[in-house]
Write a protein that holds these residues in place. Structure first.
Motif, PDB file in Angstrom:
ATOM      1  N   THR A 544       0.833  -1.202   0.000  1.00 55.07           N
ATOM      2  CA  THR A 544       0.000   0.000   0.000  1.00 55.07           C
ATOM      3  C   THR A 544       0.864   1.247   0.000  1.00 55.07           C
ATOM      4  O   THR A 544       0.559   2.243  -0.665  1.00 55.07           O
ATOM      5  N   GLU A 545       1.988   1.177   0.738  1.00 61.32           N
ATOM      6  CA  GLU A 545       2.891   2.329   0.796  1.00 61.32           C
ATOM      7  C   GLU A 545       3.431   2.654  -0.588  1.00 61.32           C
ATOM      8  O   GLU A 545       3.563   3.829  -0.953  1.00 61.32           O
ATOM      9  N   ARG A 546       3.718   1.628  -1.377  1.00 56.62           N
ATOM     10  CA  ARG A 546       4.231   1.876  -2.722  1.00 56.62           C
ATOM     11  C   ARG A 546       3.196   2.618  -3.567  1.00 56.62           C
ATOM     12  O   ARG A 546       3.526   3.559  -4.300  1.00 56.62           O
ATOM     13  N   ALA A 547       1.929   2.170  -3.445  1.00 55.97           N
ATOM     14  CA  ALA A 547       0.861   2.820  -4.222  1.00 55.97           C
ATOM     15  C   ALA A 547       0.680   4.275  -3.787  1.00 55.97           C
ATOM     16  O   ALA A 547       0.538   5.179  -4.622  1.00 55.97           O
ATOM     17  N   VAL A 548       0.701   4.486  -2.481  1.00 54.25           N
ATOM     18  CA  VAL A 548       0.554   5.850  -1.961  1.00 54.25           C
ATOM     19  C   VAL A 548       1.759   6.691  -2.335  1.00 54.25           C
ATOM     20  O   VAL A 548       1.641   7.880  -2.665  1.00 54.25           O
ATOM     21  N   GLN A 549       2.959   6.083  -2.315  1.00 61.37           N
ATOM     22  CA  GLN A 549       4.168   6.846  -2.640  1.00 61.37           C
ATOM     23  C   GLN A 549       4.139   7.309  -4.092  1.00 61.37           C
ATOM     24  O   GLN A 549       4.586   8.414  -4.418  1.00 61.37           O
ATOM     25  N   ARG A 550       3.592   6.460  -4.980  1.00 61.47           N
ATOM     26  CA  ARG A 550       3.466   6.885  -6.378  1.00 61.47           C
ATOM     27  C   ARG A 550       2.534   8.087  -6.481  1.00 61.47           C
ATOM     28  O   ARG A 550       2.781   9.014  -7.259  1.00 61.47           O
ATOM     29  N   ALA A 551       1.462   8.070  -5.664  1.00 64.96           N
ATOM     30  CA  ALA A 551       0.549   9.218  -5.646  1.00 64.96           C
ATOM     31  C   ALA A 551       1.247  10.452  -5.084  1.00 64.96           C
ATOM     32  O   ALA A 551       1.042  11.577  -5.560  1.00 64.96           O
ATOM     33  N   PHE A 552       2.080  10.244  -4.062  1.00 63.26           N
ATOM     34  CA  PHE A 552       2.843  11.359  -3.496  1.00 63.26           C
ATOM     35  C   PHE A 552       3.801  11.950  -4.538  1.00 63.26           C
ATOM     36  O   PHE A 552       3.978  13.166  -4.612  1.00 63.26           O
ATOM     37  N   ASP A 553       4.420  11.085  -5.311  1.00 63.63           N
ATOM     38  CA  ASP A 553       5.345  11.573  -6.330  1.00 63.63           C
ATOM     39  C   ASP A 553       4.627  12.493  -7.312  1.00 63.63           C
ATOM     40  O   ASP A 553       5.175  13.513  -7.750  1.00 63.63           O
ATOM     41  N   GLU A 554       3.405  12.107  -7.669  1.00 59.55           N
ATOM     42  CA  GLU A 554       2.605  12.945  -8.559  1.00 59.55           C
ATOM     43  C   GLU A 554       2.233  14.253  -7.867  1.00 59.55           C
ATOM     44  O   GLU A 554       2.291  15.326  -8.463  1.00 59.55           O
ATOM     45  N   LEU A 555       1.872  14.139  -6.603  1.00 60.23           N
ATOM     46  CA  LEU A 555       1.463  15.319  -5.846  1.00 60.23           C
ATOM     47  C   LEU A 555       2.623  16.286  -5.657  1.00 60.23           C
ATOM     48  O   LEU A 555       2.441  17.511  -5.686  1.00 60.23           O
ATOM     49  N   ALA A 556       3.836  15.765  -5.485  1.00 64.02           N
ATOM     50  CA  ALA A 556       4.990  16.612  -5.157  1.00 64.02           C
ATOM     51  C   ALA A 556       5.596  17.282  -6.379  1.00 64.02           C
ATOM     52  O   ALA A 556       6.422  18.189  -6.234  1.00 64.02           O
ATOM     53  N   ARG A 557       5.215  16.873  -7.577  1.00 62.22           N
ATOM     54  CA  ARG A 557       5.844  17.386  -8.787  1.00 62.22           C
ATOM     55  C   ARG A 557       5.692  18.912  -8.889  1.00 62.22           C
ATOM     56  O   ARG A 557       4.587  19.450  -8.887  1.00 62.22           O
ATOM     57  N   GLY A 558       6.840  19.612  -8.956  1.00 61.62           N
ATOM     58  CA  GLY A 558       6.832  21.062  -9.116  1.00 61.62           C
ATOM     59  C   GLY A 558       6.547  21.824  -7.836  1.00 61.62           C
ATOM     60  O   GLY A 558       6.374  23.045  -7.870  1.00 61.62           O
ATOM     61  N   ARG A 559       6.489  21.151  -6.676  1.00 57.59           N
ATOM     62  CA  ARG A 559       6.174  21.821  -5.419  1.00 57.59           C
ATOM     63  C   ARG A 559       7.358  21.755  -4.458  1.00 57.59           C
ATOM     64  O   ARG A 559       8.248  20.915  -4.599  1.00 57.59           O
ATOM     65  N   THR A 560       7.310  22.638  -3.464  1.00 55.39           N
ATOM     66  CA  THR A 560       8.243  22.543  -2.343  1.00 55.39           C
ATOM     67  C   THR A 560       7.664  21.539  -1.363  1.00 55.39           C
ATOM     68  O   THR A 560       6.525  21.679  -0.925  1.00 55.39           O
ATOM     69  N   VAL A 561       8.449  20.506  -1.020  1.00 55.90           N
ATOM     70  CA  VAL A 561       7.912  19.410  -0.222  1.00 55.90           C
ATOM     71  C   VAL A 561       8.718  19.257   1.066  1.00 55.90           C
ATOM     72  O   VAL A 561       9.957  19.216   1.036  1.00 55.90           O
ATOM     73  N   VAL A 562       7.996  19.182   2.197  1.00 57.62           N
ATOM     74  CA  VAL A 562       8.603  18.871   3.490  1.00 57.62           C
ATOM     75  C   VAL A 562       8.034  17.530   3.933  1.00 57.62           C
ATOM     76  O   VAL A 562       6.819  17.402   4.129  1.00 57.62           O
ATOM     77  N   THR A 563       8.895  16.548   4.074  1.00 58.40           N
ATOM     78  CA  THR A 563       8.456  15.192   4.402  1.00 58.40           C
ATOM     79  C   THR A 563       8.972  14.798   5.777  1.00 58.40           C
ATOM     80  O   THR A 563      10.154  14.993   6.092  1.00 58.40           O
ATOM     81  N   ILE A 564       8.088  14.234   6.584  1.00 61.60           N
ATOM     82  CA  ILE A 564       8.460  13.683   7.885  1.00 61.60           C
ATOM     83  C   ILE A 564       8.206  12.184   7.824  1.00 61.60           C
ATOM     84  O   ILE A 564       7.098  11.759   7.464  1.00 61.60           O
ATOM     85  N   ALA A 565       9.210  11.399   8.144  1.00 58.80           N
ATOM     86  CA  ALA A 565       9.025   9.955   8.032  1.00 58.80           C
ATOM     87  C   ALA A 565       9.957   9.223   8.985  1.00 58.80           C
ATOM     88  O   ALA A 565      11.074   9.668   9.259  1.00 58.80           O
ATOM     89  N   HIS A 566       9.469   8.091   9.490  1.00 59.02           N
ATOM     90  CA  HIS A 566      10.316   7.208  10.288  1.00 59.02           C
ATOM     91  C   HIS A 566      11.111   6.270   9.373  1.00 59.02           C
ATOM     92  O   HIS A 566      12.246   5.908   9.667  1.00 59.02           O
ATOM     93  N   ARG A 567      10.483   5.879   8.285  1.00 60.50           N
ATOM     94  CA  ARG A 567      11.146   4.975   7.353  1.00 60.50           C
ATOM     95  C   ARG A 567      12.065   5.800   6.451  1.00 60.50           C
ATOM     96  O   ARG A 567      11.602   6.570   5.603  1.00 60.50           O
ATOM     97  N   LEU A 568      13.356   5.648   6.621  1.00 55.74           N
ATOM     98  CA  LEU A 568      14.313   6.466   5.886  1.00 55.74           C
ATOM     99  C   LEU A 568      14.297   6.148   4.398  1.00 55.74           C
ATOM    100  O   LEU A 568      14.737   6.967   3.582  1.00 55.74           O
ATOM    101  N   SER A 569      13.753   4.986   4.034  1.00 58.87           N
ATOM    102  CA  SER A 569      13.698   4.636   2.612  1.00 58.87           C
ATOM    103  C   SER A 569      12.812   5.592   1.831  1.00 58.87           C
ATOM    104  O   SER A 569      12.976   5.751   0.612  1.00 58.87           O
ATOM    105  N   THR A 570      11.877   6.227   2.503  1.00 63.05           N
ATOM    106  CA  THR A 570      10.951   7.130   1.826  1.00 63.05           C
ATOM    107  C   THR A 570      11.520   8.529   1.636  1.00 63.05           C
ATOM    108  O   THR A 570      10.912   9.345   0.947  1.00 63.05           O
ATOM    109  N   VAL A 571      12.676   8.825   2.260  1.00 63.55           N
ATOM    110  CA  VAL A 571      13.207  10.188   2.185  1.00 63.55           C
ATOM    111  C   VAL A 571      14.625  10.229   1.604  1.00 63.55           C
ATOM    112  O   VAL A 571      15.220  11.298   1.536  1.00 63.55           O
TER     113      VAL A 571
END
Length: 606
Positions: A544-571
């Protein structure tokens, strides 16, 4: 006064059984005393015209009604003894006419006064709701949800009778009392003196009942608030799940039952508080006519009164009971309602901790680039001696990404809350394109900064309504485009009702990943230039995280993004990573540079 006292000023003492309040607190009594009648009267300031019309109607009705006893006296002393049928017919017609006119005036008075009262109630409800919407997150952290709901519904609802009828009741009863006394004096001033002996004991009894009612009312409203809290906590979807999994349903039922039982006792005491006064006054008023008859037969008055005068006077004196008791009851109700007004005004007087600036900087969200900068930012939560974040300096160029990592409690989510201005820093400043966030209107900031958090909140409404919550004027095509970008459109389209599917309480119709993607679609509709992702995938499984991450990638395109995460693989692909420890940035850089540095980040990645 501490924050807790401010949010819960009516907390009372508990009895030995762990539930019932034995008394109101000194803070509550002080509040009730401090409620100004002038402030209550100010609620009606905008309705001077209708209230003036009501007063005019009341005066006219009272004056017209006073003709009845004089018509009655003429019937008894002249028309009947002299068998004057013409005069009798005119007098009877006059009596019927007086009743008809006063009835019509009464309907007009009720319509106007009720309308005014309901408009005042509407204003109170909307003012409290609007003011609470402006409160900071800290207020809602400190305050029980059921308490807030109780004040808006139970407290304002309890004030309804006072607000809708007090002004007109005072005017009507006072006018009637004055007109009746004048008519009584006109008939016989001596018998009038005999009648007014009832006033001192009536006033004394009323004051005692008023004080008792005020205390009972305050305790009853607090118990209603407790009942609301139990309902909110026990019957929400999350509360029901918790109770079932912990086997706590019986405990919740016992808690609700005990609170309801205490409420029954308080309701009984409230209803019975004035009954003995009413019984006493009924006896006193019933004795007055007998005293009048006795007075009429005394040597000083014998022969000076006609039978018609005596009957008319007795009728007037009997009619004096209703408005006089009504006037005294208004005093009791108004005094008892002071506790309700105190609770409502307390909320209206809460300072707004995070407010719009007096002179906001004009900002066109469409032209914002999204350059985010923290300059020596420090913030502490109220009541805490330790800074949640201290001396934070960060520079996030427009269109780049920043990842905040660190152990739980290091200050990551606090920084995210400061970006969306859920709190204001105690020191330093946060800017967007060089403009301090505190210089922007909150609505403009909300259009610039979008937040997707781990806790996705969906309304108990359709998918379409949940998406349009972010942008009410969005077209169906806009909704579909946002859902496709968030990779949730196909799932929605496959539902029997499609976008008209009701998501259920807090979105429980959908899984965690589906709710996250709905939240992403909702954020995409607003098209913010700065995006804050606060541990948005930490509770999801890997697929599910992979599917959501793909959506995040689309959402983040062209924006300033601040990400908070415990899983370092996502950042790991972030343009810069800042490592926080106890509210301070201990190191920053790219994924590779931080690993090579072999510091705190490398330890977290190990």
């Amino acid at each position: 006064m501490s924050p807790d006292e401010r949010e819960h000023p009516l907390d009372g003492f508990r009895d030995g059984r762990g539930g019932g309040r034995t008394s109101v607190t000194p803070a509550e009594k002080t509040q009730a005393r401090q409620v100004s009648l002038r402030r209550i009267g100010g609620l009606f300031t905008a309705h001077r015209g209708p209230l003036a019309a009501v007063v005019a109607i009341i005066v006219a009705s009272s004056v017209i009604a006073m003709a009845s006893p004089f018509l009655l006296r003429t019937v008894i002393d002249r028309a009947l003894p002299e068998r004057d049928l013409t005069l009798l017919a005119w007098l009877v017609a006059g009596m019927v006419g007086v009743a008809a006119v006063t009835a019509v005036l009464g309907v007009a008075q009720t319509w106007i006064s009720t309308r005014v009262g309901q408009e005042v109630m509407h204003r109170l409800r909307t003012d409290v709701f609007t003011h609470l919407q402006r409160q900071s997150i800290g207020f809602f952290v400190r305050t029980r949800t059921g308490e807030v709901q109780s004040r808006i519904t139970n407290d304002i609802g309890g004030m309804q009778a006072v607000v809708t009828s007090t002004a007109t009741s005072i005017a009507a009863n006072l006018t009637t009392v004055v007109a009746t006394v004048i008519a009584m004096v006109a008939l016989s001033w001596r018998l009038t003196l005999v009648s007014v002996v009832v006033l001192p004991p009536a006033i004394w009894l009323t004051r005692r009942v008023a004080r008792l009612r005020r205390e009972i009312t305050a305790r009853r409203q607090r118990e209603l608030a407790d009942l609301n809290v139990t309902i909110e906590e026990g019957l929400s979807i999350s509360g029901v799940q918790l109770a079932k999994t912990l086997g706590a349903a019986a405990t919740l039922v016992d808690r609700f039952t005990a609170s309801s039982a205490r409420l029954v006792d308080l309701e009984l005491r409230s209803e019975l508080a004035g009954r003995w006064r009413m019984a006493s006054m009924t006896v006193i008023f019933a004795a007055i006519p007998a005293v009048i008859y006795l007075g009429a037969g005394l040597p000083g008055t014998a022969g000076t009164l006609t039978i018609g005068t005596l009957v008319a006077f007795t009728a007037l004196q009997g009619n004096l009971f209703r408005p006089l008791m009504g006037l005294l009851n208004v005093g009791v109700s108004l005094t008892a309602s002071m506790a309700l007004f105190a609770r409502i005004f307390e909320y209206l007087d809460l300072p707004v901790e995070v407010a719009d600036p007096a002179q906001p900087v004009a900002l066109d969200p469409a032209r914002v680039r999204g350059h985010l900068r923290f300059s020596d930012v420090t913030f502490s939560y109220p009541g805490s001696d330790t800074a949640a974040v201290a001396g934070v300096n960060l520079d996030v160029p427009a269109g780049t990404s920043l990842a905040l990592v660190g152990e739980t409690g290091s200050g990551k989510s606090t920084l995210a809350a400061l970006i969306s201005r859920l709190h204001d820093p105690d020191a330093g400043r946060i800017t967007v394109d060089g403009v301090d966030l505190r210089d922007l209107r909150l609505a403009d900031l909300a259009a610039v900064v979008g937040v997707v958090s781990q806790e996705t909140y969906l309304l108990h409404a359709t998918v379409r309504e949940n998406l349009r919550y972010a942008k009410p004027d969005a077209t169906d095509a806009d909704l579909e485009a946002a859902a496709r970008a968030a990779q949730i459109h196909d799932l929605i389209a496959a539902l029997p009702d499609g976008y008209d599917t009701v998501v259920g309480s807090r979105g429980h119709r959908f899984s965690g990943g589906e709710k996250q993607r709905l939240a992403i679609a909702r954020t995409l509709l607003r098209d913010p230039r700065i995006l804050v992702l606060d541990e948005a995938t930490s509770a999801l499984d890997t697929e599910t995280e992979r599917a959501v991450q793909r959506a995040f990638d689309e959402l983040a395109r062209g924006r300033t993004v601040v990400t908070i995460a415990h899983r370092l693989s996502t950042v790991r692909d972030a343009d810069q990573i800042a490592v926080l420890d106890h509210g301070r940035i201990v190191e920053s850089g790219t994924h590779e540079s931080l690993l090579n540095h072999a510091g705190r980040y490398a330890a977290l990645a190990a």
